[in-house]
Scaffold this active site. Sequence first.
Site, mmCIF file in Angstrom:
data_model
loop_
_atom_site.group_PDB
_atom_site.id
_atom_site.type_symbol
_atom_site.label_atom_id
_atom_site.label_comp_id
_atom_site.label_asym_id
_atom_site.label_seq_id
_atom_site.Cartn_x
_atom_site.Cartn_y
_atom_site.Cartn_z
ATOM 1 N N SER A 56 15.217 -7.529 1.535
ATOM 2 C CA SER A 56 15.430 -6.649 0.382
ATOM 3 C C SER A 56 16.295 -5.439 0.761
ATOM 4 O O SER A 56 17.387 -5.614 1.283
ATOM 5 C CB SER A 56 14.079 -6.234 -0.206
ATOM 6 O OG SER A 56 14.226 -5.792 -1.536
ATOM 7 N N ASP A 202 13.884 -12.357 -4.018
ATOM 8 C CA ASP A 202 13.544 -11.411 -2.952
ATOM 9 C C ASP A 202 12.690 -12.059 -1.867
ATOM 10 O O ASP A 202 11.659 -12.678 -2.132
ATOM 11 C CB ASP A 202 12.782 -10.236 -3.568
ATOM 12 C CG ASP A 202 12.694 -9.041 -2.633
ATOM 13 O OD1 ASP A 202 12.175 -9.197 -1.513
ATOM 14 O OD2 ASP A 202 13.132 -7.952 -3.038
#
Length: 668
Positions: A56, A202
């Site tokens: 991320s 993610d």
Amino acid sequence: MMMTATGFAQTQKNELGRKKVGLVLAGGGAKGAAHVGVIKVLEKAGIPIDIVTGTSIGSIVGGLYSVGYDSEMLDSVFRNVDWGYVLRDRLAHRNVSLDERENQSIYFFDHKIWLNKSANQYAGGYIKGINVDRMLNHLITGYNDSIDFNTLPRPFACVAFNLMKNEERVMHSGSLAKAIRASMAIPGVFSPVRQDSMVLVDGGVSNNLPVDVAKAMGADVIIAVTLQDENKKDTEFNSLRDIVLQSVFVASNKRLQECLKMADLHINVNTHGYDTQSFTNKAIDSLIVRGENTGLRFWDELMKLKQIIGVEKDSHPQYLLYDKSQLYQEKQKGLEWMSPDPAINIGFTARFDLEEQAALQAHAEYKSNHKLYPGVDLTLRLGLRTKVKLEGFLEPWKFKRMSLAYEYQHNEIYMYNRGYQSDAVVNNTHAVELKLFQFDIRNFQIYLGASWKYYHLSDLLTSEHSYNVFNENNTHYFTYNARLHYNTEDNWYFTTRGARLELAYKYFSDNLVKWKNHVGFSILAGLWRITLPITRTTHLQPHVFGRVITGSDIPVWERNMMGGNRYGIYSEHQIPFAGFTYAEFMENKLFGAGFRLQQRLGNIGYILLKGHVADHGDKFSDLLKGKPIWGTQVAYYYNSLIGPIGGYVSWSNYTNGIVAGVNIGYEF
């Protein structure tokens, strides 16, 4: 401030003459700015970094660090990127037409729906990530092709999660920007990245701290950096993004604990008081400092770690520097982002002020991918000024548009005469506009067209201060229009640089040639203003304006009007003026000048001081003979996601009274 239970790695020295060091950076949204502070300390301590992995926001910082960004360059990126722009799907002001800039400055909700969903690479998220893609490609110029990440100045890998096979995906090659973008695609918030047969989101879904990946890449000693708030309360989960991220964190917490056991040094930055959306300048500055202060508390451990790595205590490795020589070229070239597939743009906005009270507006635009790019645009406004506008258009050439539009308006107008309410008017307007030629290129717009308007006065309430000019129930006329706009202002409301020039000419008739059996009347209008910086937070905006009507028998709907806080409230030619809460009629020759002094407070608060002076007369010879009109205003506004929120106090010698007002939302 503790070593992991396993202690420092005890593997043998490699071909470098020392052990390889891996840096692992966890996810956490805006809190990732703290990674930069930790990296500053690692560089200061002389810790060599050979391998970088991240998830991320950790993949963004890690990816940039892997291509050669040092801590100072990372600091500059976080502080100078316009995160408010990057985390939205709109193009920057400078890259869209003036009409599109105005729309961006009206609708706080703006969404694109692709009709061919199989070809829509941005489906599946509230934020499509268009500007994130542009930012990443810009920042890693020179590494935009498909590459092996092990060949980067620092070998790199990031983690995403493939929804199609419900499995973790470690990205070691391909497009670096796309890999980073996939690693940060928070489910439901950002659109996933579609690559081959994969749908990637993610990496925090499965592995928010990929220590195991760094181990597999050959790291002997691993430094892991996390961003956990040690004092988080249940009442602090207020945003969708925070709730989703916390859910992801809980789901992958077991994996996180396993990875922490493999790390040789775990540095956790306590990010209490900040969340994943804390991208303000003040928050980023504080998070970077907090990361640096946390890193410094590990100084003794870092010195011991250097010995284990096999480097001298006082040695400082030569850190990589990223070659920025291609940045300007890439910026000039630009990046294509628009899907060629047919789509519908929808927008919604709302506002409240003391003049119009509550108002709502929505629009929907369909644009085909046919070679002429035909489309249709529908706008609906509700409030004291109700409007329905339907426009069909063609864009057969780049930068050019032709259109035919019909518009209906129902207006409740409150006119004032020297500060006293004079007339309450209810009218209905029908208009047809033919846009023969509109040329848009960057900051210029040139327009030629013709229109027909019909006004019906349906209700009138007068007072002793009435102008006594609403004496025709029905009026119609044809207009030939020419307009030139130039605008380099960087913001529609709180400008810090740029200039604006508007020139317009209109000729009116009731039979396409004459007006009431004589030569038609004409209107020439102009506005010029420029924004001058005084300090970094203080800006001065002087401007001049004028509107000249020539001819006779001028209908009331085209008379000069001045007042209010914004242009075009009751008519498209209404000119705002400090000290006038509502609109007042002016004579046929109107000229004025003014200034606005803007002082920014914090990141999104503004104090505004306005001043205006004007003169008007039926003839040019009447100007400068009487007392000029002047007014002043003091205001405070908060620049929120739904538009400016604030209030003002003003006074003018023409209305001779103090007036106050409030505003919530964008102008429309």
